[in-house]
Design a protein around this motif. Structure first.
Motif, PDB file in Angstrom:
ATOM      1  N   PHE A 174      33.291  37.396  45.193  1.00  0.00           N
ATOM      2  CA  PHE A 174      33.932  37.734  43.921  1.00  0.00           C
ATOM      3  C   PHE A 174      35.447  37.899  44.026  1.00  0.00           C
ATOM      4  O   PHE A 174      36.132  38.002  43.013  1.00  0.00           O
ATOM      5  CB  PHE A 174      33.297  38.994  43.318  1.00  0.00           C
ATOM      6  N   THR A 175      35.963  37.902  45.256  1.00  0.00           N
ATOM      7  CA  THR A 175      37.423  37.975  45.374  1.00  0.00           C
ATOM      8  C   THR A 175      38.074  36.718  44.797  1.00  0.00           C
ATOM      9  O   THR A 175      39.219  36.752  44.371  1.00  0.00           O
ATOM     10  CB  THR A 175      37.847  38.122  46.844  1.00  0.00           C
ATOM     11  N   VAL A 177      37.241  35.350  41.994  1.00  0.00           N
ATOM     12  CA  VAL A 177      37.465  35.648  40.580  1.00  0.00           C
ATOM     13  C   VAL A 177      38.709  36.518  40.432  1.00  0.00           C
ATOM     14  O   VAL A 177      39.549  36.289  39.557  1.00  0.00           O
ATOM     15  CB  VAL A 177      36.232  36.357  39.971  1.00  0.00           C
ATOM     16  N   GLU A 178      38.805  37.493  41.328  1.00  0.00           N
ATOM     17  CA  GLU A 178      39.962  38.381  41.295  1.00  0.00           C
ATOM     18  C   GLU A 178      41.257  37.595  41.456  1.00  0.00           C
ATOM     19  O   GLU A 178      42.217  37.790  40.718  1.00  0.00           O
ATOM     20  CB  GLU A 178      39.823  39.385  42.429  1.00  0.00           C
ATOM     21  N   GLN A 181      42.071  35.664  38.418  1.00  0.00           N
ATOM     22  CA  GLN A 181      42.568  36.569  37.392  1.00  0.00           C
ATOM     23  C   GLN A 181      44.042  36.902  37.628  1.00  0.00           C
ATOM     24  O   GLN A 181      44.851  36.868  36.709  1.00  0.00           O
ATOM     25  CB  GLN A 181      41.755  37.859  37.426  1.00  0.00           C
TER      26      GLN A 181
ATOM     27  N   ASN B   2      28.971  41.367  49.782  1.00  0.00           N
ATOM     28  CA  ASN B   2      30.315  41.741  49.342  1.00  0.00           C
ATOM     29  C   ASN B   2      30.153  42.804  48.262  1.00  0.00           C
ATOM     30  O   ASN B   2      30.473  42.614  47.113  1.00  0.00           O
ATOM     31  CB  ASN B   2      31.103  40.535  48.823  1.00  0.00           C
ATOM     32  N   ARG B   5      33.487  45.235  45.684  1.00  0.00           N
ATOM     33  CA  ARG B   5      33.856  45.291  44.276  1.00  0.00           C
ATOM     34  C   ARG B   5      33.494  43.972  43.634  1.00  0.00           C
ATOM     35  O   ARG B   5      33.713  42.913  44.206  1.00  0.00           O
ATOM     36  CB  ARG B   5      35.353  45.532  44.153  1.00  0.00           C
ATOM     37  N   ARG B   6      32.929  44.071  42.469  1.00  0.00           N
ATOM     38  CA  ARG B   6      32.654  42.836  41.754  1.00  0.00           C
ATOM     39  C   ARG B   6      33.337  42.935  40.405  1.00  0.00           C
ATOM     40  O   ARG B   6      33.106  43.882  39.656  1.00  0.00           O
ATOM     41  CB  ARG B   6      31.161  42.660  41.551  1.00  0.00           C
ATOM     42  N   VAL B   7      34.175  41.927  40.112  1.00  0.00           N
ATOM     43  CA  VAL B   7      34.855  41.925  38.822  1.00  0.00           C
ATOM     44  C   VAL B   7      33.809  41.746  37.730  1.00  0.00           C
ATOM     45  O   VAL B   7      32.949  40.876  37.820  1.00  0.00           O
ATOM     46  CB  VAL B   7      35.867  40.761  38.768  1.00  0.00           C
TER      47      VAL B   7
END
Lengths: 274, 273
Positions: A174-175, A177-178, A181, B2, B5-7
């Motif tokens: 998910f990094t 996506v970060e 963003q 992971n 943190r998940r957005v």
């Protein structure tokens, strides 16, 4: 090695007897002829296969392919978005959401179709609502139509797409996506340019998982589509249970398996390229 | 993996999830509501009489009995056969290992309808009279791969040294199986049994092809009655069937053996890592 045979042998024999042999038989029957009284006449020829290319049969094949393709695309699209929302929900909620998706998936298909039918039935809530709103409708067309088939197909096969895609999101980084963003990408752009390319493999896999059972689906079109919609599933079932033309039915199902293998190969090529 | 943190997914993804849940559960709620309502001259009233009618119906009782017989017998046989197969596959090479693996995969990927008609033709060729026995044989076949999958997941997480220790201490093959391996496998055996039971109890299409005249299971009964039209009594029947299988699903999901399957799926090296 000896213990392997003793423990695994029975299951192996069982599967050979109840899967391998029956499938071989279907292949054999597809080259035989229909007997006068509906039995099988063991004169071999490819006549059944040439009947597959008659305009009526081709139309049925085309309609089935269209429905299966439509269902698979819609399921994958909705499934991807739902899986995304599920995987990013709070950790406490995730198992609940997973259970909520899995429960209808494991519920009897007939019950689910019955439920859809009870919404549109003459005394159901939809006709009631339409009357209340003053919208005119044909009560017979309402209980069996192609929209209902589409709804039934998508809602029945959606979990097939959601569950593996959820699994893919669990491993997704998910990094990414970060990062997107931070670089100023909007949510749709993130969806189209980060998520979809990263999950390309699982997406194609989910498509196939929905497409395979949809192509031969019998119950949903039969119960929700009325007599109008003829699809591969009905065609095959009719040959075996009503018309008693087993050789033709066998040829249709071998043809259907061929189409499925072809789709699988096509997706594999798509997966490899770029 | 992971977990840091998940957005959060954007609003449209969450909206789709809610819509999807509504689309899945809306009709089921209508179904359940319909089984409790009766329309009278004064309007809709809540009633339990449709359920009483279902329980009083001996034909439905017979169908339920058929369903239970089929589900129980096929789940027992599939669990026994599948467990043996899973242990054999786990232990290493033996003649026919690849065939066993291939066939259990084929039976998972085969379209239901093709499997159904293949079995029908096979029984016809063998001159087997269609009955509950043919239905049970069919159900064992499709449950088998799921049992192998469930038990294999447990075996792959099991401590090999326990088996080696027992062998060093002189345990024979049979003793080892009964006293060491099977007790360790117990949770996954329960999960495999419940899963097979559920698959069999819910099956429609394959049963539709290979069942004998007059020996209907519950899903077949529901299908044929539904073709005549929907009635509140059928709603009540469908509601009961739904609750029954939901209970079984929750039981299966909560059993520790099932968690191994989920974990085995998660631990596989991902394609996007």
């Amino acid at each position: 090695m000896k213990s392997g045979v003793r423990l695994g042998g029975p299951a192996l024999a069982w599967l050979c007897f109840f899967i391998l042999a029956p499938l071989g038989l279907v292949l054999l029957i597809s080259f035989a002829q229909r007997g006068i009284y509906g039995g099988i006449q063991w004169d071999f020829g490819a006549g059944n296969y040439s009947r597959l290319f008659s305009p009526e049969t081709l139309l049925i094949v085309w309609d089935s392919l269209r429905l299966a393709f439509f269902t698979a695309v819609v399921c994958v699209f909705l499934g991807l978005l739902s899986a995304w929302a599920m995987a990013t929900a709070s950790e406490r909620r995730r198992p609940w959401l997973l259970g909520l998706i899995a429960l209808p998936f494991l519920t009897n298909l007939i019950i689910r179709v019955y439920a859809v039918k009870s919404v549109v039935a003459a005394n159901g809530p939809l006709p009631f609502l339409l009357t209340l709103l003053g919208i005119e409708f044909d009560p017979f067309a309402l209980t069996a139509n192609s929209w209902l088939v589409a709804y039934g197909m998508v809602s029945s096969y959606l979990p097939f797409a959601v569950l593996p895609l959820y699994g893919a999101f669990e491993k997704f980084d998910f990094t990414l996506v970060e990062a997107a963003q931070d670089l100023g990408a909007g949510p749709w752009k993130i969806f189209g340019q980060v998520i979809v390319p990263a999950l390309r493999g699982p997406i194609l896999g989910a498509f196939l998982l929905v497409f395979i059972p949809c192509l031969g689906e019998y119950v949903i079109p039969d119960l929700l589509g009325g007599a109008k919609s003829m699809l591969l599933g009905n065609l095959i079932t009719d040959q075996f249970l009503k018309a008693r033309d087993w050789p033709f039915g066998a040829a249709v199902s071998v043809g259907m398996m061929g189409l499925l293998v072809l789709t699988g190969l096509l997706l594999r090529v798509l997966r490899r390229t770029k | 993996m992971n977990e840091r943190r998940r957005v959060k997914a954007p609003w449209f993804a969450r909206a789709v999830l809610i819509l999807v849940l509504l689309a899945l559960y809306g009709p089921l709620l209508v179904l359940v509501a319909g089984s409790f309502l009766e329309s009278t001259a004064t309007g809709l009233v809540v009633t339990g009489r449709w359920f009483i009618e279902v329980f009083a119906d001996t034909v439905l009782g017979g169908a339920l009995l058929n369903s239970l017989i089929v589900a129980f017998c096929s789940a027992v046989c599939a669990t026994v056969l599948g467990t043996g197969a899973a242990i054999a596959l786990h232990r290493g090479p033996f003649p026919g290992r690849q065939v066993l693996r291939g066939l259990s995969f084929v039976s998972l990927a085969l379209p239901e309808i093709v499997f159904a008609l293949a079995l029908l033709s096979w029984f016809f060729l063998l001159h087997w009279h269609l009955s509950l026995v043919t239905v049970i044989a069919a159900h064992i076949t499709f449950s088998l791969s799921y049992v192998i999958l469930t038990v294999s997941a447990r075996l792959s997480t099991m401590d090999q040294s326990l088996e080696d220790a027992a062998r060093d201490l002189g345990a024979g093959e049979w003793h080892l199986l009964r006293r060491v391996i099977l007790p360790l496998l117990k949770p996954s055996l329960i999960a495999a049994f419940l899963l097979s039971f559920l698959l069999s109890f819910d099956d429609f299409l394959i049963t539709f092809f290979v069942n004998g005249v007059g020996r209907d299971t519950l899903p077949i009964k529901l299908y044929t009655s539904m073709k005549m039209g929907l009635t509140p009594k059928l709603n009540a029947l469908a509601t009961l069937m739904w609750l029954g299988s939901a209970l079984l699903i929750i039981l299966a999901f909560r059993s520790p053996g099932f968690r191994d399957v989920l974990k085995a799926g998660e631990d596989k090296p991902g394609e996007n890592e």
